[in-house]
Write a protein that holds these residues in place. Structure first.
Motif, PDB file in Angstrom:
ATOM      1  N   ASP A  59       0.801  -1.226   0.000  1.00 55.19           N
ATOM      2  CA  ASP A  59       0.000   0.000   0.000  1.00 55.19           C
ATOM      3  C   ASP A  59       0.834   1.276   0.000  1.00 55.19           C
ATOM      4  OD1 ASP A  59      -2.424  -1.326  -0.068  1.00 55.19           O
ATOM      5  OD2 ASP A  59      -2.656  -1.350   2.105  1.00 55.19           O
ATOM      6  N   HIS A  60       0.284   2.263  -0.671  1.00 52.47           N
ATOM      7  CA  HIS A  60       0.804   3.626  -0.702  1.00 52.47           C
ATOM      8  C   HIS A  60      -0.202   4.437   0.102  1.00 52.47           C
ATOM      9  CE1 HIS A  60       1.977   7.267  -3.467  1.00 52.47           C
ATOM     10  NE2 HIS A  60       2.480   7.375  -2.250  1.00 52.47           N
ATOM     11  N   VAL A  61       0.248   5.019   1.211  1.00 51.45           N
ATOM     12  CA  VAL A  61      -0.676   5.632   2.156  1.00 51.45           C
ATOM     13  C   VAL A  61      -0.311   7.097   2.414  1.00 51.45           C
ATOM     14  CG1 VAL A  61       0.574   4.803   4.181  1.00 51.45           C
ATOM     15  CG2 VAL A  61      -1.836   5.310   4.389  1.00 51.45           C
ATOM     16  N   ALA A  79       3.227  -0.252   5.514  1.00 52.60           N
ATOM     17  CA  ALA A  79       2.931   0.079   4.114  1.00 52.60           C
ATOM     18  C   ALA A  79       4.210   0.090   3.280  1.00 52.60           C
ATOM     19  CB  ALA A  79       2.244   1.442   4.033  1.00 52.60           C
ATOM     20  N   HIS A  80       4.024   0.097   1.975  1.00 51.55           N
ATOM     21  CA  HIS A  80       5.153   0.157   1.046  1.00 51.55           C
ATOM     22  C   HIS A  80       5.761   1.559   1.013  1.00 51.55           C
ATOM     23  CE1 HIS A  80       7.596  -0.448  -2.485  1.00 51.55           C
ATOM     24  NE2 HIS A  80       6.996   0.574  -3.078  1.00 51.55           N
ATOM     25  N   ARG A  81       4.887   2.554   0.905  1.00 53.91           N
ATOM     26  CA  ARG A  81       5.336   3.950   0.827  1.00 53.91           C
ATOM     27  C   ARG A  81       4.341   4.825   1.580  1.00 53.91           C
ATOM     28  NH1 ARG A  81       8.360   7.894  -1.397  1.00 53.91           N
ATOM     29  NH2 ARG A  81       7.366   9.629  -2.451  1.00 53.91           N
ATOM     30  N   ALA A 128      -5.753   6.533   3.285  1.00 49.15           N
ATOM     31  CA  ALA A 128      -5.389   7.844   3.830  1.00 49.15           C
ATOM     32  C   ALA A 128      -5.863   7.931   5.275  1.00 49.15           C
ATOM     33  CB  ALA A 128      -5.988   8.969   2.996  1.00 49.15           C
ATOM     34  N   LEU A 129      -5.164   8.748   6.026  1.00 46.42           N
ATOM     35  CA  LEU A 129      -5.413   8.884   7.456  1.00 46.42           C
ATOM     36  C   LEU A 129      -5.313  10.354   7.831  1.00 46.42           C
ATOM     37  CD1 LEU A 129      -5.469   7.449  10.318  1.00 46.42           C
ATOM     38  CD2 LEU A 129      -2.982   7.435  10.155  1.00 46.42           C
TER      39      LEU A 129
END
Length: 154
Positions: A59-61, A79-81, A128-129
């Motif tokens: 995941d890209h977050v 995550a990945h990035r 997203a957070l």
């Protein structure tokens, strides 16, 4: 007791507008204190929100309003990035100092920016957070549009 007295002094006096701006955009010595207090009080809720994302290593977050990064390491671990955007230059610099290694490896990008006009392409992120930031947004509807614009469908 001292904490309660300090809180009342800062938030129930003519300093209230100044403190509100420090919470929204921490800067300087008082901003460091405000960021510390917010990061500490938001930690548990941020970790709860992080669990709800159910991230994978692919995941890209994005974290909006990361406040110096109290959960950026947790995001990096899952995550990945990770990318973070905050409106406080001081908090961005603090995160850059703290996460220099992750940034140099390309796993993390943090920057200063306007949460109402996100500098990311549509559908750029898996997740997203943003915890306890909406009340600082000048236009919650516009902020929500931008938040969902950069998320991938599903």
């Amino acid at each position: 007791m001292l904490g309660h007295k300090l809180f009342n002094f800062l938030f129930k006096t003519p300093l209230k507008p100044y403190m509100a701006t420090q919470l929204a955009n921490p800067r300087g010595l008082m901003g460091r204190w405000a960021a510390w207090a917010m990061n500490r009080s938001n930690r548990e809720l941020s970790l709860w929100a992080l669990e709800k994302l159910e991230l994978t290593r692919q995941d890209h977050v994005l974290e909006l309003g990361f406040g110096g990064g109290p959960v950026l390491q947790d995001l990096l671990d899952r995550a990945h990035r990770v990318e973070g955007l905050d409106q406080s230059r001081d908090r961005v610099v603090a995160a850059m100092d703290r996460f220099e290694t992750a940034m140099s490896k390309g796993k993390l990008f943090v920057g200063e920016g306007d949460l109402m006009d996100l500098p990311f392409a549509p559908n750029a992120f898996h997740a997203a957070l943003s915890v306890n930031t909406v009340y600082f947004w000048p236009d919650a509807e516009q902020g929500a549009r931008e938040f969902f614009r950069v998320l991938r469908p599903g």
